[in-house]
Design a protein around this motif. Structure first.
Motif, PDB file in Angstrom:
ATOM      1  N   ALA A  42      85.559  46.350  -3.449  1.00  0.00           N
ATOM      2  CA  ALA A  42      85.066  45.801  -2.155  1.00  0.00           C
ATOM      3  C   ALA A  42      84.379  44.641  -2.396  1.00  0.00           C
ATOM      4  O   ALA A  42      83.642  43.828  -1.318  1.00  0.00           O
ATOM      5  N   PHE A  43      83.596  44.254  -3.500  1.00  0.00           N
ATOM      6  CA  PHE A  43      82.899  43.103  -3.908  1.00  0.00           C
ATOM      7  C   PHE A  43      82.982  43.038  -5.362  1.00  0.00           C
ATOM      8  O   PHE A  43      83.431  43.513  -6.194  1.00  0.00           O
ATOM      9  N   THR A  44      82.144  41.828  -5.737  1.00  0.00           N
ATOM     10  CA  THR A  44      82.072  41.655  -7.061  1.00  0.00           C
ATOM     11  C   THR A  44      80.380  41.561  -7.331  1.00  0.00           C
ATOM     12  O   THR A  44      79.707  41.236  -6.434  1.00  0.00           O
ATOM     13  N   SER A  45      79.967  42.336  -8.526  1.00  0.00           N
ATOM     14  CA  SER A  45      78.535  42.155  -8.865  1.00  0.00           C
ATOM     15  C   SER A  45      78.367  40.900  -9.815  1.00  0.00           C
ATOM     16  O   SER A  45      79.312  40.791 -10.877  1.00  0.00           O
ATOM     17  N   ASN A  46      77.408  40.233  -9.699  1.00  0.00           N
ATOM     18  CA  ASN A  46      77.562  38.582 -10.522  1.00  0.00           C
ATOM     19  C   ASN A  46      75.994  38.411 -11.156  1.00  0.00           C
ATOM     20  O   ASN A  46      75.030  38.824 -10.458  1.00  0.00           O
ATOM     21  N   ALA A  47      76.002  37.998 -12.234  1.00  0.00           N
ATOM     22  CA  ALA A  47      74.944  37.305 -13.126  1.00  0.00           C
ATOM     23  C   ALA A  47      75.044  36.068 -13.081  1.00  0.00           C
ATOM     24  O   ALA A  47      76.063  35.357 -13.628  1.00  0.00           O
ATOM     25  N   VAL A  48      74.318  35.296 -12.097  1.00  0.00           N
ATOM     26  CA  VAL A  48      74.335  33.931 -12.031  1.00  0.00           C
ATOM     27  C   VAL A  48      73.312  33.178 -13.180  1.00  0.00           C
ATOM     28  O   VAL A  48      72.376  33.329 -13.179  1.00  0.00           O
ATOM     29  N   VAL A  49      74.124  32.369 -14.043  1.00  0.00           N
ATOM     30  CA  VAL A  49      73.146  31.812 -15.018  1.00  0.00           C
ATOM     31  C   VAL A  49      73.406  30.191 -15.245  1.00  0.00           C
ATOM     32  O   VAL A  49      74.590  29.810 -14.493  1.00  0.00           O
ATOM     33  N   VAL A 117      70.536  39.163  -3.885  1.00  0.00           N
ATOM     34  CA  VAL A 117      71.296  38.701  -2.620  1.00  0.00           C
ATOM     35  C   VAL A 117      72.799  39.172  -2.703  1.00  0.00           C
ATOM     36  O   VAL A 117      73.379  39.353  -3.515  1.00  0.00           O
ATOM     37  N   GLU A 118      73.276  39.505  -1.288  1.00  0.00           N
ATOM     38  CA  GLU A 118      74.588  39.678  -0.936  1.00  0.00           C
ATOM     39  C   GLU A 118      75.143  38.698  -0.147  1.00  0.00           C
ATOM     40  O   GLU A 118      74.476  38.357   0.701  1.00  0.00           O
ATOM     41  N   PHE A 119      76.284  38.112  -0.692  1.00  0.00           N
ATOM     42  CA  PHE A 119      76.840  36.960  -0.198  1.00  0.00           C
ATOM     43  C   PHE A 119      78.173  37.655   0.774  1.00  0.00           C
ATOM     44  O   PHE A 119      78.468  38.492   0.085  1.00  0.00           O
ATOM     45  N   TYR A 120      78.380  36.832   1.805  1.00  0.00           N
ATOM     46  CA  TYR A 120      79.635  37.236   2.609  1.00  0.00           C
ATOM     47  C   TYR A 120      79.520  38.677   3.132  1.00  0.00           C
ATOM     48  O   TYR A 120      80.575  39.387   3.308  1.00  0.00           O
ATOM     49  N   VAL A 121      78.329  38.905   3.719  1.00  0.00           N
ATOM     50  CA  VAL A 121      78.320  40.449   4.293  1.00  0.00           C
ATOM     51  C   VAL A 121      78.967  40.526   5.572  1.00  0.00           C
ATOM     52  O   VAL A 121      79.301  41.504   5.713  1.00  0.00           O
ATOM     53  N   LYS A 122      79.554  39.308   5.994  1.00  0.00           N
ATOM     54  CA  LYS A 122      80.460  39.394   7.230  1.00  0.00           C
ATOM     55  C   LYS A 122      81.882  40.106   6.759  1.00  0.00           C
ATOM     56  O   LYS A 122      82.592  40.675   7.636  1.00  0.00           O
ATOM     57  N   ALA A 134      67.690  43.193  -0.589  1.00  0.00           N
ATOM     58  CA  ALA A 134      68.586  42.383  -0.904  1.00  0.00           C
ATOM     59  C   ALA A 134      68.732  41.288   0.273  1.00  0.00           C
ATOM     60  O   ALA A 134      68.839  41.623   1.339  1.00  0.00           O
ATOM     61  N   GLN A 135      68.501  39.966   0.089  1.00  0.00           N
ATOM     62  CA  GLN A 135      68.689  38.811   1.034  1.00  0.00           C
ATOM     63  C   GLN A 135      70.222  39.017   1.630  1.00  0.00           C
ATOM     64  O   GLN A 135      71.221  39.340   0.575  1.00  0.00           O
ATOM     65  N   GLN A 136      70.641  39.186   2.718  1.00  0.00           N
ATOM     66  CA  GLN A 136      71.762  39.055   3.382  1.00  0.00           C
ATOM     67  C   GLN A 136      72.209  37.838   3.841  1.00  0.00           C
ATOM     68  O   GLN A 136      71.737  37.406   4.709  1.00  0.00           O
ATOM     69  N   GLU A 137      73.399  37.313   3.251  1.00  0.00           N
ATOM     70  CA  GLU A 137      73.981  36.089   3.797  1.00  0.00           C
ATOM     71  C   GLU A 137      75.318  36.269   4.410  1.00  0.00           C
ATOM     72  O   GLU A 137      76.161  36.696   3.645  1.00  0.00           O
ATOM     73  N   PRO A 138      75.251  36.028   5.565  1.00  0.00           N
ATOM     74  CA  PRO A 138      76.791  36.017   6.301  1.00  0.00           C
ATOM     75  C   PRO A 138      77.980  35.217   5.264  1.00  0.00           C
ATOM     76  O   PRO A 138      79.136  35.793   5.177  1.00  0.00           O
ATOM     77  N   ARG A 139      77.547  34.096   4.815  1.00  0.00           N
ATOM     78  CA  ARG A 139      78.491  33.464   4.087  1.00  0.00           C
ATOM     79  C   ARG A 139      77.844  33.083   2.801  1.00  0.00           C
ATOM     80  O   ARG A 139      76.574  33.321   2.353  1.00  0.00           O
ATOM     81  N   PHE A 140      78.169  31.900   2.000  1.00  0.00           N
ATOM     82  CA  PHE A 140      77.708  31.549   0.888  1.00  0.00           C
ATOM     83  C   PHE A 140      76.709  30.238   1.162  1.00  0.00           C
ATOM     84  O   PHE A 140      77.142  29.373   1.744  1.00  0.00           O
TER      85      PHE A 140
END
Length: 141
Positions: A42-49, A117-122, A134-140
């Protein structure tokens, strides 16, 4: 903070240094349909480095280029032996690399129990609730 990780079979290993706020990395979930297809989840969990801190220490990953919703290239890297999704190089984030948190060693897949943050919550499946705090973002972006 030093992160290390590998694919399921151990043929590919990596390290990364993260020196973002409070010596942490950005912890993000992505619900976009590309991430859903790539992982079968349903989603990816990500570490942004920082991109320049990431190093493959063993093996050679395969890659697949997809055109993201932004029209830019999302280069997905994976193990050619076991198929583990390892990391993504997004053209829209020239100075960052997105490590798939499930490949992190030492229990770091939990990302310290926090999602920034969660991206593409749409595109988030209706059976999943938003992550509290978590911040909720409809897109990236």
């Amino acid at each position: 903070m030093t992160l290390s990780g590998s694919c399921l079979c151990g043929n590919i290993t990596y390290t990364a240094e993260s020196k973002f706020t409070s010596d942490e990395y950005l912890k993000a979930l992505c619900h976009c349909t590309d991430c859903q297809k790539w992982t079968g989840s349903a989603f990816t969990s990500n570490a942004v480095v920082p991109r320049n801190s990431f190093k493959i220490t063993k093996g050679t990953p395969s890659s697949y280029d997809a055109i993201g919703a932004t029209g830019k290239i999302n280069k997905h890297f994976f193990c050619p032996t076991c198929g583990s999704s390892l990391y993504t190089d997004l053209e829209v984030m020239a100075d960052k690399l997105i490590i798939k948190a499930g490949t992190l060693d030492n229990g770091d897949a939990s990302m310290g129990g926090k999602v920034d943050v969660e991206f593409y919550v749409k595109d988030r499946p209706s059976y999943l609730a938003a992550v509290e705090g978590a911040q909720q973002e409809p897109r990236f972006g």
